[in-house]
Enzyme design. Structure first.
Site, PDB file in Angstrom:
ATOM      1  N   GLY A 224      17.080 -48.435   0.571  1.00  0.00           N
ATOM      2  CA  GLY A 224      16.169 -48.374   0.081  1.00  0.00           C
ATOM      3  C   GLY A 224      16.191 -47.649  -0.689  1.00  0.00           C
ATOM      4  O   GLY A 224      15.409 -45.962  -0.836  1.00  0.00           O
ATOM      5  N   LYS A 225      15.764 -47.906  -2.294  1.00  0.00           N
ATOM      6  CA  LYS A 225      15.026 -47.184  -2.962  1.00  0.00           C
ATOM      7  C   LYS A 225      13.681 -47.763  -4.077  1.00  0.00           C
ATOM      8  O   LYS A 225      13.298 -49.021  -3.945  1.00  0.00           O
ATOM      9  CB  LYS A 225      15.813 -46.532  -4.281  1.00  0.00           C
ATOM     10  CG  LYS A 225      16.805 -45.856  -3.748  1.00  0.00           C
ATOM     11  CD  LYS A 225      17.680 -45.838  -4.804  1.00  0.00           C
ATOM     12  CE  LYS A 225      18.821 -44.441  -4.479  1.00  0.00           C
ATOM     13  NZ  LYS A 225      19.862 -43.710  -5.744  1.00  0.00           N
ATOM     14  N   GLY A 226      12.201 -47.028  -3.971  1.00  0.00           N
ATOM     15  CA  GLY A 226      11.406 -48.076  -5.332  1.00  0.00           C
ATOM     16  C   GLY A 226      10.821 -46.778  -6.106  1.00  0.00           C
ATOM     17  O   GLY A 226      11.489 -45.477  -5.994  1.00  0.00           O
ATOM     18  N   ARG A 227      10.044 -47.136  -6.494  1.00  0.00           N
ATOM     19  CA  ARG A 227       8.966 -46.331  -7.201  1.00  0.00           C
ATOM     20  C   ARG A 227       8.485 -44.814  -6.611  1.00  0.00           C
ATOM     21  O   ARG A 227       8.064 -43.542  -7.505  1.00  0.00           O
ATOM     22  CB  ARG A 227       7.803 -47.412  -8.028  1.00  0.00           C
ATOM     23  CG  ARG A 227       6.404 -47.479  -7.094  1.00  0.00           C
ATOM     24  CD  ARG A 227       5.476 -48.218  -8.051  1.00  0.00           C
ATOM     25  NE  ARG A 227       4.895 -48.895  -7.463  1.00  0.00           N
ATOM     26  CZ  ARG A 227       4.879 -50.053  -6.991  1.00  0.00           C
ATOM     27  NH1 ARG A 227       6.036 -50.655  -7.151  1.00  0.00           N
ATOM     28  NH2 ARG A 227       4.310 -50.708  -5.811  1.00  0.00           N
ATOM     29  N   GLY A 229      10.364 -43.365  -3.518  1.00  0.00           N
ATOM     30  CA  GLY A 229      10.923 -42.184  -3.310  1.00  0.00           C
ATOM     31  C   GLY A 229      12.040 -42.977  -2.799  1.00  0.00           C
ATOM     32  O   GLY A 229      12.571 -44.121  -3.637  1.00  0.00           O
ATOM     33  N   VAL A 231      13.910 -44.454   0.765  1.00  0.00           N
ATOM     34  CA  VAL A 231      14.170 -44.326   2.455  1.00  0.00           C
ATOM     35  C   VAL A 231      15.777 -44.680   2.922  1.00  0.00           C
ATOM     36  O   VAL A 231      16.344 -44.766   2.775  1.00  0.00           O
ATOM     37  CB  VAL A 231      13.942 -46.133   2.098  1.00  0.00           C
ATOM     38  CG1 VAL A 231      13.918 -46.280   4.232  1.00  0.00           C
ATOM     39  CG2 VAL A 231      12.119 -46.077   2.115  1.00  0.00           C
ATOM     40  N   LYS A 244      10.912 -41.918   4.849  1.00  0.00           N
ATOM     41  CA  LYS A 244      10.935 -42.564   3.612  1.00  0.00           C
ATOM     42  C   LYS A 244      11.319 -41.475   3.288  1.00  0.00           C
ATOM     43  O   LYS A 244       9.021 -40.167   3.419  1.00  0.00           O
ATOM     44  CB  LYS A 244       9.620 -43.441   3.745  1.00  0.00           C
ATOM     45  CG  LYS A 244       8.902 -44.088   2.256  1.00  0.00           C
ATOM     46  CD  LYS A 244       8.084 -44.705   2.756  1.00  0.00           C
ATOM     47  CE  LYS A 244       7.625 -45.432   1.551  1.00  0.00           C
ATOM     48  NZ  LYS A 244       6.386 -46.597   1.234  1.00  0.00           N
ATOM     49  N   ASP A 345      -0.824 -54.845  -1.558  1.00  0.00           N
ATOM     50  CA  ASP A 345       0.380 -54.867  -1.712  1.00  0.00           C
ATOM     51  C   ASP A 345       1.440 -55.745  -1.139  1.00  0.00           C
ATOM     52  O   ASP A 345       2.062 -54.963  -0.503  1.00  0.00           O
ATOM     53  CB  ASP A 345       0.867 -53.612  -2.145  1.00  0.00           C
ATOM     54  CG  ASP A 345       2.296 -53.387  -3.181  1.00  0.00           C
ATOM     55  OD1 ASP A 345       2.291 -54.289  -3.612  1.00  0.00           O
ATOM     56  OD2 ASP A 345       3.137 -52.879  -2.773  1.00  0.00           O
TER      57      ASP A 345
END
Length: 516
Positions: A224-227, A229, A231, A244, A345
């Site tokens: 997984g990717k997000g704002r 960084g 995972v 993470k 969140d």
């Protein structure tokens, strides 16, 4: 006689011109004796004779022996009619070190030629003068100087940035003990056994282990990717863990989430298990690790897209997620108590599904704490914000009371109501199940803006649609009422997470017919 007879008819001017022409022709055809020094023939007695049409010449040259001493050299001689008379007899337009003149008006006429330099024609005054730079020569010089200054300025900036980065790296390294002198976990121990044998605070592995674990972890694949960084699924001593990896620009988020996970008594079966936090890197790159339990089922969002649920599975997912959020919200008093925490969140992508079908709350990067001793809310200093699709009306309208901790918990309950709606949609009813969708999927784009959500949630006061079919099934109807109470426009009227957890537990107990 004939010429005499014609003379009365010719004008006097014609006779004059004719006479001059005769003199000129005679002059051009006669030879001239000239003074010579040096002479080509030593027996000429210092004279030479030109051929018809030739001329006599005299030349003078100057030679500088020193700054104030000049040597003059004189030459006299004859010029042939076909040899360089034009070059030697014409005066030059600029001062030179040589001066020559010629004549043909009579014998030895070159002795009387005046070979004198004018005072303003001193040829040596130009030797001590450097040429003035022309305008076209000045522009490249100015450009070169400007480029040099800019280059020096850029080098200085890069040097300052480099030194600052080095200083920050040294500061981070001071937080850790030198890994070369620390002891690794003995082989045969597991992560959870080490955690259970620690202080019991639920703060992950012992600190000495956290400072060495990054060197023992091997990354397997990105999940997984997000704002913040990325995972990764990783291995440590043969066990699966989730890593993470934060971007270096999100260092504050890494500090914040690590700090919250290490909160005393935070460990709970429905909150993602924290293992360790570590910094891995060299002088040229740095990785910020947050190591947690790994769950094969992934997030609740992914799980709902792959699985249809029966009523029991639906209630277990909803109840276990409510238990995790309720444990965050509650404050535990005592010497080693736990502060109340609001998530800020809540969404299906931040809830993970364990192998036993229960949920656990993840991603505490935006969470806030309530410090009861000072009656203040500890808010993170990072620049991240929540997910717009799940934001409560008061957050979208910017009317949330930031100094009142209950406001954050009430905003969490609005978001959790939307998660309940996602779960219930995947429950099979009479052999039919709805597709997995995000809240407001039919009203806003995939990445809605604040204005998109504010228009739908606040201005139009729209909430996710509750299908009429749910009214035909007791538990689905009850779930519809619960989520409606969670997303009530008035924050104070929303259910508390503790109340929701108890209600879901009672529903699950009735369904299983097995009181606990």
């Amino acid at each position: 006689m004939a010429a005499h007879r014609l003379s009365p008819f010719l004008p006097d001017r014609v006779w004059c011109a004719f006479a001059l022409l005769v003199v000129f022709i005679r002059q051009e055809t006669e030879a001239v004796r000239c003074y010579c020094d040096p002479c080509e023939n030593s027996h000429t007695n210092g004279t030479c004779e030109t051929k018809p049409g030739g001329a006599c010449y005299a030349a003078k040259s100057l030679t500088s022996l020193s700054k104030n001493d000049v040597l003059e050299t004189h030459i006299w001689g004859c010029l042939a009619p076909e040899g360089g008379t034009l070059f030697q007899c014409e005066p030059l337009p600029v001062p030179q070190r040589e001066l020559s003149m010629c004549c043909k008006e009579g014998d030895l006429c070159n002795l009387y030629l005046n070979l004198t330099f004018e005072p303003s024609d001193n040829p040596f005054e130009y030797d001590d003068m450097s040429p003035e730079p022309r305008p076209e020569n000045v522009v490249p010089i100015i450009l070169l100087i400007s480029l040099t200054v800019c280059l020096i300025f850029l080098i200085a900036i890069f040097a300052l940035v480099y030194l600052r980065c080095r200083r920050q790296q040294r500061k981070r390294k001071q937080l850790l003990v030198d890994c070369e002198h620390e002891t690794f976990i003995p082989h045969g121990n597991t992560l959870h056994s080490m955690i259970d044998e620690s202080s019991g605070s639920g703060s992950g592995l012992p600190l000495i282990v956290q400072r060495t674990i990054a060197k023992q972890i091997s990354l397997v694949r990105s999940i997984g990717k997000g704002r913040f960084g990325e995972v990764w699924k990783a291995k440590w001593r043969g066990e699966n863990v989730a890593v993470k990896i934060f971007f270096t620009t999100q260092e504050q988020s890494w500090f914040r989430e690590t700090e919250l996970y290490q909160t005393v008594l935070l460990r709970h079966e429905n909150i993602l298990g924290f293992i360790a936090a570590d910094i891995k890197g060299t002088g040229s790159w740095t990785q910020l690790y947050l190591i947690t339990d790994y769950h094969d089922n992934g997030s609740l969002y992914d799980y709902l897209h792959l699985h249809a649920l029966d009523t029991s599975e639906m209630l277990i997912l909803a109840h276990s997620a409510a238990c995790g959020l309720s444990h965050l919200h509650v404050e535990i008093s005592g010497t080693r108590g736990k502060p109340a925490i609001a998530h800020r969140d809540v969404k299906s992508k931040n809830i993970l599904v364990r192998s036993n079908g229960t949920c656990c709350i993840a991603d505490l990067g935006l969470a806030v704490r309530y410090v009861s001793e000072t009656n203040k809310v500890d808010i993170a200093s990072n620049t991240r914000c929540g997910t717009k699709r799940y934001m409560a009306p008061e957050v979208l309208e910017e009317t949330l009371n930031e100094n009142h901790f209950d406001s954050y918990k009430q905003a969490d309950m609005y978001s959790f109501g939307l998660v309940l709606w996602e779960i219930v949609r995947r429950c099979v009813l009479n052999g039919v199940v709805f597709d997995a969708e995000l809240p407001y999927y039919e009203l806003v784009p995939n990445d809605p803006s604040f204005d998109d959500m504010r228009k739908v949630v606040c201005a139009q006061k729209i909430r996710p649609t509750i299908p009429e079919e749910w009214a035909t099934q007791e538990y689905l109807e009850m779930m519809g009422r619960l989520m409606t109470e969670c997303w009530n426009p008035s924050p104070a009227a929303r259910l508390t997470c503790l109340r929701l957890k108890k209600t879901l537990y009672k529903m699950l107990e009735e369904l299983e017919g097995n009181p606990k």
